[in-house]
Structures are given as C-alpha cells and as structure tokens.
Enzyme design. Structure first.
Site, PDB file in Angstrom:
ATOM      1  N   CYS A   1      65.134  58.408  44.491  1.00 20.96           N
ATOM      2  CA  CYS A   1      65.732  58.708  45.803  1.00 20.96           C
ATOM      3  C   CYS A   1      64.970  58.098  46.969  1.00 20.96           C
ATOM      4  CB  CYS A   1      65.920  60.208  45.945  1.00 20.96           C
ATOM      5  SG  CYS A   1      67.189  60.792  44.798  1.00 20.96           S
TER       6      CYS A   1
ATOM      7  N   ASP B   1      64.021  65.049  49.316  1.00 21.72           N
ATOM      8  CA  ASP B   1      64.137  65.863  48.102  1.00 21.72           C
ATOM      9  C   ASP B   1      62.862  66.599  47.667  1.00 21.72           C
ATOM     10  OD1 ASP B   1      66.596  64.651  48.264  1.00 21.72           O
ATOM     11  OD2 ASP B   1      66.533  63.693  46.296  1.00 21.72           O
TER      12      ASP B   1
ATOM     13  N   LYS C   1      73.052  65.631  49.631  1.00 22.71           N
ATOM     14  CA  LYS C   1      73.673  64.465  48.999  1.00 22.71           C
ATOM     15  C   LYS C   1      73.877  64.725  47.514  1.00 22.71           C
ATOM     16  CE  LYS C   1      69.163  62.445  48.214  1.00 22.71           C
ATOM     17  NZ  LYS C   1      69.151  62.601  46.759  1.00 22.71           N
TER      18      LYS C   1
HETATM   19  C1  VGL Z   1      66.379  62.224  42.005  1.00 24.36           C
HETATM   20  C2  VGL Z   1      66.972  61.783  39.848  1.00 24.36           C
HETATM   21  C3  VGL Z   1      68.132  62.521  39.993  1.00 24.36           C
HETATM   22  C4  VGL Z   1      65.388  62.037  43.113  1.00 24.36           C
HETATM   23  C5  VGL Z   1      67.535  62.961  42.180  1.00 24.36           C
HETATM   24  O1  VGL Z   1      65.348  62.870  44.053  1.00 24.36           O
HETATM   25  O2  VGL Z   1      64.602  61.056  43.056  1.00 24.36           O
HETATM   26  N1  VGL Z   1      66.114  61.634  40.854  1.00 24.36           N
HETATM   27  N2  VGL Z   1      68.398  63.101  41.167  1.00 24.36           N
END
Ligand code: VGL
Ligand code: ZN
Length: 213
Positions: free
Chosen positions: A161, A18, A116
């Site tokens: 994540c 991410d 995802k």
């Molecule tokens: C994430 C909160 C919501 C992350 C993704 O990538 O850690 N955190 N969505």
C-alpha cells in the site's frame, strides 16, 4: 551519500497508510515489526499541518481474501479482470477490531481518514486508484482542493500500500517522498526490492526521517 532535504510547508501533506491492528504483530496480516513505525510517525506528524490517514476497509468476503476462493491458499495469485491478484488472509474487515487504527497512533489533528478497498471485487493497495487502475478513491481531488503539491508517505506495508500510493502520487504530479524508517514491508518473493525499484523509476524519493528540516 548526503540525504536530500525535505522542507515541509503549507502545501505538503503527510499520508499515513494503513497503520491498523491487522497489520501489527498479532494481527491477521501482521507485518514484521509493523509497530515500530508508530513512535516515528507520532514524532513527525505534528510537523505537518495536513495529515491524511488511510484505512484498508474490506467488506466480508472480499475477493482479495483466499477464503473467497475455495482451493486457493494465502499468498497464491489468482487472475482477476484487472490482472493478477495476490490472495491474502482475511484482514481489515469493515467494523472489525483488526480494521481499527492502532490505538497508540496519536494524530488528533489528522484532517481526513480515507477508506479504501471497499468494493468486494476490486482490491486497492493505492490510496489514489483502485486495482482496476480506473476507479479513483477521491484522494487526489481532496489534495488538489487543499492545494497540496508535495506528499510524504509512511506506514504499512512498504511494498504494497505504501509503494502503490507513492507511485500514483508521483504519477499525479505530486512531489513524492517515502520515509523508510516510518515504514515496514511484508516482503514476499522479492516484493520489497521490486517495489523500491518501481518507486524510484516513478520519481519517488526514498528518505529517512533525518531528512526532515
Ligand atoms: C495491504 C495487502 C493487502 C497493505 C493491504 O496495507 O499494504 N497489503 N491489503
Ligand atoms: Zn487489503
């Protein structure tokens, strides 16, 4: 304490979690110093033959967004059928600039980009299993098909994540490392401490990039 040595081989994959505009300074769910991970990741990635990149990739109106629950604020929790869900600012909406990978992330040889969090009613911090803990993303099957036995996990955010991905990797029987200087945390209400404890209990080894041999 001496650092454990991490040896990269053909059965090792780097999972870059991410590293998207919305998690960088100025983004919708900015992680403090999130951009600091990029030079570290760009430096280590060429050492890995197998690289997977993940993208948080939500439809508009995703149920992890506070905006989908009138009367609720960012970072409050709500009960979902699968358990408590933290409510986030709208982030990583499919096709938006915020959902794009950081422009300075330079990993042209990455083999797989896995998206995802695509189901409106299920969040997915983990790149392996969605928050209902039963819906697989397909990542484990892909890694198994490539005979991957060891994974090194980097990216954003350490306490969400990255941690959930690492815990699921360890539980799937992969030798699992988190490289903490290539990660940054959101850290709300002790979430980093909690995630670190849970990762260690699951058998994840936390190292720095100095452990790469
Ligand atoms: C994430 C909160 C919501 C992350 C993704 O990538 O850690 N955190 N969505
Ligand atoms: Zn998300």
């Amino acid at each position: 304490m001496p650092q454990p040595e991490l040896h990269i081989d053909a059965h090792t994959a780097l999972i870059v979690v991410d590293v998207q505009n919305d998690f960088l300074p100025g983004g919708a769910l900015a992680v403090t110093q999130g951009d600091d991970v990029i030079p570290v990741i760009n430096r280590i990635a060429p050492r890995f033959q197998n690289v997977v990149i993940t993208q948080d990739w939500h439809p508009a109106g995703h149920l992890s967004f506070a905006s989908s629950h009138p009367g609720y604020d960012h970072y409050q929790h709500i009960d979902m059928p699968y358990g408590p869900q933290c409510l986030w600012p709208d982030h990583c909406v499919q096709g938006s600039t915020g959902a794009e990978l950081a422009e300075s992330l330079a990993i042209p040889h990455a083999r797989l980009i896995l998206r995802k969090g695509i189901h409106r009613d299920i969040d997915s911090y983990s790149a392996f299993l969605e928050a209902d803990r039963t819906t697989p993303t397909g990542l484990l099957a892909w890694l198994q098909a490539q005979h991957i036995q060891q994974v090194v996990i980097v990216g954003l955010a350490t306490d969400f994540c990255v941690a959930w991905t690492a815990i699921d990797a360890a539980q799937a029987g992969l030798v699992t490392w988190v490289m903490e200087d290539a990660c940054r945390a959101i850290d709300i209400d002790g979430s980093l401490h909690q995630a670190t404890t849970t990762m260690k209990e699951a058998g994840v080894t936390i190292v720095t990039s100095c452990s790469l041999h």
